[in-house]
Design an enzyme around this catalytic site. Sequence first.
Site, PDB file in Angstrom:
ATOM      1  N   ASP A 212      18.646  36.555  15.953  1.00 23.75           N
ATOM      2  CA  ASP A 212      19.791  36.163  15.131  1.00 23.75           C
ATOM      3  C   ASP A 212      20.326  37.368  14.372  1.00 23.75           C
ATOM      4  O   ASP A 212      20.400  37.386  13.150  1.00 23.75           O
ATOM      5  CB  ASP A 212      19.386  35.041  14.173  1.00 23.75           C
ATOM      6  CG  ASP A 212      18.971  33.781  14.914  1.00 23.75           C
ATOM      7  OD1 ASP A 212      19.706  32.793  14.856  1.00 23.75           O
ATOM      8  OD2 ASP A 212      17.909  33.796  15.575  1.00 23.75           O
TER       9      ASP A 212
ATOM     10  N   TYR B  82      27.182  36.806  17.048  1.00 26.41           N
ATOM     11  CA  TYR B  82      27.863  35.815  16.226  1.00 26.41           C
ATOM     12  C   TYR B  82      29.387  35.946  16.373  1.00 26.41           C
ATOM     13  O   TYR B  82      30.143  35.775  15.423  1.00 26.41           O
ATOM     14  CB  TYR B  82      27.450  35.921  14.753  1.00 26.41           C
ATOM     15  CG  TYR B  82      26.098  35.294  14.501  1.00 26.41           C
ATOM     16  CD1 TYR B  82      25.980  34.045  13.920  1.00 26.41           C
ATOM     17  CD2 TYR B  82      24.933  35.943  14.886  1.00 26.41           C
ATOM     18  CE1 TYR B  82      24.742  33.463  13.707  1.00 26.41           C
ATOM     19  CE2 TYR B  82      23.694  35.388  14.693  1.00 26.41           C
ATOM     20  CZ  TYR B  82      23.593  34.139  14.106  1.00 26.41           C
ATOM     21  OH  TYR B  82      22.364  33.563  13.911  1.00 26.41           O
TER      22      TYR B  82
ATOM     23  N   ASN C  99      22.451  29.611  20.645  1.00 22.35           N
ATOM     24  CA  ASN C  99      23.587  28.686  20.590  1.00 22.35           C
ATOM     25  C   ASN C  99      24.908  29.408  20.327  1.00 22.35           C
ATOM     26  O   ASN C  99      25.977  28.953  20.761  1.00 22.35           O
ATOM     27  CB  ASN C  99      23.353  27.613  19.530  1.00 22.35           C
ATOM     28  CG  ASN C  99      23.057  28.189  18.155  1.00 22.35           C
ATOM     29  OD1 ASN C  99      22.074  28.904  17.987  1.00 22.35           O
ATOM     30  ND2 ASN C  99      23.883  27.888  17.180  1.00 22.35           N
TER      31      ASN C  99
ATOM     32  N   HIS D 110      14.805  30.052  21.897  1.00 25.82           N
ATOM     33  CA  HIS D 110      15.688  30.191  20.725  1.00 25.82           C
ATOM     34  C   HIS D 110      15.303  29.197  19.620  1.00 25.82           C
ATOM     35  O   HIS D 110      14.687  29.628  18.657  1.00 25.82           O
ATOM     36  CB  HIS D 110      17.162  30.093  21.118  1.00 25.82           C
ATOM     37  CG  HIS D 110      18.062  30.448  19.969  1.00 25.82           C
ATOM     38  ND1 HIS D 110      18.016  31.681  19.350  1.00 25.82           N
ATOM     39  CD2 HIS D 110      19.015  29.719  19.299  1.00 25.82           C
ATOM     40  CE1 HIS D 110      18.895  31.717  18.361  1.00 25.82           C
ATOM     41  NE2 HIS D 110      19.506  30.532  18.303  1.00 25.82           N
TER      42      HIS D 110
ATOM     43  N   HIS E 270      17.307  23.196  11.062  1.00 27.26           N
ATOM     44  CA  HIS E 270      17.096  23.024  12.505  1.00 27.26           C
ATOM     45  C   HIS E 270      15.772  22.330  12.830  1.00 27.26           C
ATOM     46  O   HIS E 270      15.171  22.577  13.870  1.00 27.26           O
ATOM     47  CB  HIS E 270      17.158  24.376  13.219  1.00 27.26           C
ATOM     48  CG  HIS E 270      18.441  25.111  12.994  1.00 27.26           C
ATOM     49  ND1 HIS E 270      19.660  24.601  13.359  1.00 27.26           N
ATOM     50  CD2 HIS E 270      18.679  26.327  12.420  1.00 27.26           C
ATOM     51  CE1 HIS E 270      20.609  25.470  13.030  1.00 27.26           C
ATOM     52  NE2 HIS E 270      20.050  26.512  12.458  1.00 27.26           N
TER      53      HIS E 270
ATOM     54  N   HIS F 217      16.786  31.267  15.756  1.00 25.56           N
ATOM     55  CA  HIS F 217      17.542  30.088  15.346  1.00 25.56           C
ATOM     56  C   HIS F 217      17.399  29.776  13.852  1.00 25.56           C
ATOM     57  O   HIS F 217      18.411  29.616  13.162  1.00 25.56           O
ATOM     58  CB  HIS F 217      17.134  28.878  16.187  1.00 25.56           C
ATOM     59  CG  HIS F 217      18.146  27.781  16.229  1.00 25.56           C
ATOM     60  ND1 HIS F 217      19.492  28.015  16.411  1.00 25.56           N
ATOM     61  CD2 HIS F 217      18.017  26.425  16.107  1.00 25.56           C
ATOM     62  CE1 HIS F 217      20.147  26.861  16.407  1.00 25.56           C
ATOM     63  NE2 HIS F 217      19.275  25.886  16.223  1.00 25.56           N
ATOM     64  N   VAL F 218      16.176  29.640  13.355  1.00 26.33           N
ATOM     65  CA  VAL F 218      15.962  29.417  11.926  1.00 26.33           C
ATOM     66  C   VAL F 218      16.014  30.774  11.230  1.00 26.33           C
ATOM     67  O   VAL F 218      15.268  31.686  11.586  1.00 26.33           O
ATOM     68  CB  VAL F 218      14.609  28.728  11.665  1.00 26.33           C
ATOM     69  CG1 VAL F 218      14.365  28.579  10.166  1.00 26.33           C
ATOM     70  CG2 VAL F 218      14.576  27.371  12.341  1.00 26.33           C
ATOM     71  N   HIS F 219      16.871  30.896  10.219  1.00 31.60           N
ATOM     72  CA  HIS F 219      17.118  32.192   9.599  1.00 31.60           C
ATOM     73  C   HIS F 219      16.074  32.478   8.526  1.00 31.60           C
ATOM     74  O   HIS F 219      16.360  32.545   7.326  1.00 31.60           O
ATOM     75  CB  HIS F 219      18.521  32.240   9.014  1.00 31.60           C
ATOM     76  CG  HIS F 219      19.572  32.012  10.055  1.00 31.60           C
ATOM     77  ND1 HIS F 219      20.861  31.634   9.751  1.00 31.60           N
ATOM     78  CD2 HIS F 219      19.531  32.100  11.410  1.00 31.60           C
ATOM     79  CE1 HIS F 219      21.559  31.503  10.861  1.00 31.60           C
ATOM     80  NE2 HIS F 219      20.765  31.772  11.882  1.00 31.60           N
TER      81      HIS F 219
END
Length: 430
Positions: free
Chosen positions: A144, A174, A204, A294, A304, A331-333
């Site tokens: 990410d 992004y 995603n 991801h 998420h 995915h999870v920041h």
Amino acid sequence: MASPPSALRAAALACSLLACALAYSRPPPRGALFVPLADDADNVTPQQVHVSLVGEDRVRITWITEDNGPSVVEYGSQYSLNATGSSDTYSYLLYRSGHIHDVVTGPLSPSTVYDYRLGMNSARNFSLKTPPNSLPFKFAVVGDLGQTEWTGSTLDHLAAADYDVLLLPGDLSYADMDQSLWDSFGRLVEPLASARPWMVTQGNHEIESIPLLHPKKFVAYNARWRMPYDAADPATSSGSNLFYSFDVAGGAIHVIMLGSYADFDTGSPQLSWLAADLARLEQRRPQWVVALIHPPWYNSNDAHRDEGEEMRQALEAMLYEARVDVVFAGHVHAYERFKRVFNGSSDSCGPVHITIGDGGNREGLATQYQDPQPAISLFREASFGHGRFEVVNATHALWSWHRNDDGAAVTADQVWITSLASDPACPRKR
């Protein structure tokens, strides 16, 4: 390289890391970055250069020019070697990309620095270092990534790290349909991605489909970041840029890049390919097996939650029976490291799950966690940073997570991991 720590040293390390975490005060968000084309660049100046692995002794070099030109790489001593490839473009609504050049070079010697130049353009010269063909082997891991000032800090810290290959479990630019942001991202990461292989899988934010207007998914990602899904024997090809595998360190490490947004149901191409890929492990016998996804399959963050559950139910047993050592997710920041787990519980023959979706994206950090912390979750923190996975030998690897702390890379979590292939209690299931 230091040997795995004794129990006393491990306890001291844990205490110091705990103190580091408790003393940490999270800094505020930082602004977005956009990297324009250099003022002195012309329409055939190579830009957005990045390198990826193709088999054991070749690399793919990808770059973009505004106008078309020769897809040629000159490399080696006094640029005495050359390789040719092809170029292509893609369209996205009113946007048309530059010419994306794709050239596979090699065979190359391991642990060797090669100077290279692109398209017979001597205005910009580059150099890359090939990875070693034996252990030890060093991975950098970041997810990410995005394009913010925190991304810039992460890239600075990665540049100071000594790594052989970078792994990225999805969500690169992004861009989110703004194709100029793909161009900016390519320029942003070029200093690193042109010098070491970057191996990525999709997230995603790479989907970029618009119903009726642009229904096709992953157009920019597939065009710009082509991975070696079709580079090996046709019998091992995945048939899709969204999932593939590769070997490094002379076959000692097998890396599986899974497609969280590609079909993984029974009878799907991804599931069939994965079954065949894992079946070959019995013949090749790698000492380490690593997988990337991801959305994480294990996650105690409120963000998420359970988004990876369907994929976990479909694929987890296959990875468990193949004795995958580590699963990296994005995915999870935030950052989180779990015990070896399987089917929701601690299992000494399961993989270590690590969420590393904290590269620096513009959406910010995921700061809310489940309380109390689940027993299978060993360390978690919502901070930007990157990871390093150093496979020291056939039995031991050192994992460390480096938090972006006011511009410095601080080691906030570190642990030695023992390979399952070396554990007689965890034989691979046929």
